[in-house]
Design an enzyme around this catalytic site. Structure first.
Site, PDB file in Angstrom:
ATOM      1  N   ALA A  62      31.873   9.330  36.877  1.00 52.49           N
ATOM      2  CA  ALA A  62      33.099  10.327  36.091  1.00 52.49           C
ATOM      3  C   ALA A  62      32.651  11.714  35.979  1.00 52.49           C
ATOM      4  O   ALA A  62      33.314  12.558  35.919  1.00 52.49           O
ATOM      5  CB  ALA A  62      33.744   9.389  35.134  1.00 52.49           C
ATOM      6  N   ASP A  63      31.445  11.723  35.008  1.00 48.16           N
ATOM      7  CA  ASP A  63      31.088  13.001  34.816  1.00 48.16           C
ATOM      8  C   ASP A  63      30.809  13.996  35.905  1.00 48.16           C
ATOM      9  O   ASP A  63      31.228  15.162  35.996  1.00 48.16           O
ATOM     10  CB  ASP A  63      29.693  12.964  34.085  1.00 48.16           C
ATOM     11  CG  ASP A  63      29.869  12.412  32.610  1.00 48.16           C
ATOM     12  OD1 ASP A  63      30.864  12.520  32.036  1.00 48.16           O
ATOM     13  OD2 ASP A  63      28.951  11.701  32.073  1.00 48.16           O
TER      14      ASP A  63
END
Length: 396
Positions: free
Chosen positions: A169-170
């Site tokens: 996600a990052d």
């Protein structure tokens, strides 16, 4: 060669991964990235270890090359004044302060920043974005993974929810935000004005659903866990051999016929249940069992040679250490070495984007905390006495 983003000034007021990763991508293409950190503390990822290289976490070293380091206490008026001077000259601000009230207190809110510099690209990274019911709710990568749907589908049929082993996600948010920034910079060449970017880990993680989301939205049929198999293609998965595993992607009927010639296994070739992909999907389990029986007769090297001679997409299943020592990957420049002033040679993953005329460049190792504060303040026309006073007052 001229770098694509040469002359673009980026203020990186972020920590952890998504923001630093985004800023590193821009730095790789030549942007002048200034990493702004709190004096005495710095980016939280500096302490995310072990492993450490010297006193610096490997985590931090992996996402902060091609930046200069400035420490700045935005809790002080002098610190905010310095930030305002930087904002007036900058092209991009990246921050990950989720609460509007905190941004206003630090002098980082959208309205104030654009008031200082209407050409500024103001890029916000947060867990859930600046609008909607979850706005300002705190969030890390693991929360986005859990809420983004993919964690519930990762693993075998009866397994527990499974986090992807790296912070996808990052990383995804960092990539999307870098793309957003480059798009906004291009738009500015037409409008003469900057704009705001509001990217969320949750939104970006959801994009990993891709074809799964498309199928659900088209049919309303809830997706199910399918482990290492593919929902629409068989075989498209790892298969066991005599000494390990190979992975194959038989994505067309032409490839299937080539695959049958490679394995030379009559039990499969003569079975009407496997005549086409639709039938193979219906009889996936039976086919997988027969393929395992066949491929276990030879080792992985044997099958990989045969499969690659037939130009069937295939490969070994590497461990990370095997991946990072693969001769092809190394020939593509995907492991970068930079000399660090305190800890010597630092290795990190390279940038995978390959442009002929404006390629990436690797110029600076990840900065020490506040390493370039003096140089940056000199560029803002602070004299030595003023800089020393700011340091004594713990503004920098």
């Amino acid at each position: 060669m001229r770098s694509a983003l040469e002359g673009i000034v980026v203020l990186d007021h972020t920590s952890a991964l998504a923001g630093p990763y985004c800023a590193q991508l821009l730095g790789d293409f030549g942007a002048n990235v200034i990493k702004i950190e709190q004096p005495g503390k710095g980016d939280q990822s500096r302490g995310w270890g072990p492993p450490f290289v010297g006193d610096v976490s490997a985590y931090y070293l992996g996402t902060n090359r091609n930046k200069r380091g400035l420490t700045l206490n935005l809790g002080s008026q002098d610190g905010r004044d310095i930030m305002a001077k930087l904002l007036k000259k900058a092209d991009v601000l990246i921050h990950n302060v989720p609460r509007k009230s905190s941004r206003q207190k630090l002098g980082l809110d959208e309205k104030y920043c654009h008031g200082l510099n209407e050409k500024l690209i103001w890029a916000s990274i947060s867990g859930f974005g600046n609008t909607g019911p979850y706005a300002e709710k705190p969030g890390y990568d693991v929360i986005a993974q859990g809420m983004g749907g993919a964690m519930s589908l990762t693993g075998e049929k009866d397994s527990d929810p499974m986090r992807f082993p790296t912070p996808i996600a990052d990383i995804t948010t960092g990539i999307y935000t870098a793309l957003s920034i480059v798009t906004a910079l291009y738009a500015r060449t037409h409008t003469g004005k900057g704009q705001s970017i509001d990217n969320a880990l949750f939104d970006c993680q959801v994009t990993w659903l891709a074809n799964v989301a498309s199928s659900y939205l088209a049919t309303n049929n809830p997706p199910q866990k399918i482990g290492n198999t593919h929902p629409s293609i068989v075989p498209y998965q790892p298969l066991p051999t005599a000494d390990g595993w190979v992975i194959v992607g038989v994505g067309s009927e032409k490839l299937w016929q080539s695959f049958l010639q490679v394995i030379n296994f009559s039990e499969i070739a003569e079975d009407k249940r496997f005549e086409n992909n639709t039938l193979r999907l219906q009889h996936r389990q039976e086919l997988t069992e027969l393929l395992a029986k066949c491929l276990r007769q030879q080792n992985s090297a044997y099958w990989l040679e045969k499969l690659q001679q037939a130009r069937i997409p295939s490969g070994p299943i590497y461990t990370p250490q095997e991946t990072l020592s693969d001769e092809h990957l190394l020939s593509r420049g995907m492991v970068v070495e930079l000399e660090h002033p305190m800890i010597g040679l630092v290795k990190s993953l390279g940038n995978p984007m390959n442009l002929t005329d404006t390629p990436v460049s690797y110029r600076l190792p990840p900065p020490l905390l506040g390493e370039h504060s003096t140089d940056i303040l000199r560029e803002l026309e602070y004299n030595e006495q003023q800089i020393n006073e700011l340091r004594d007052q713990k503004v920098i």
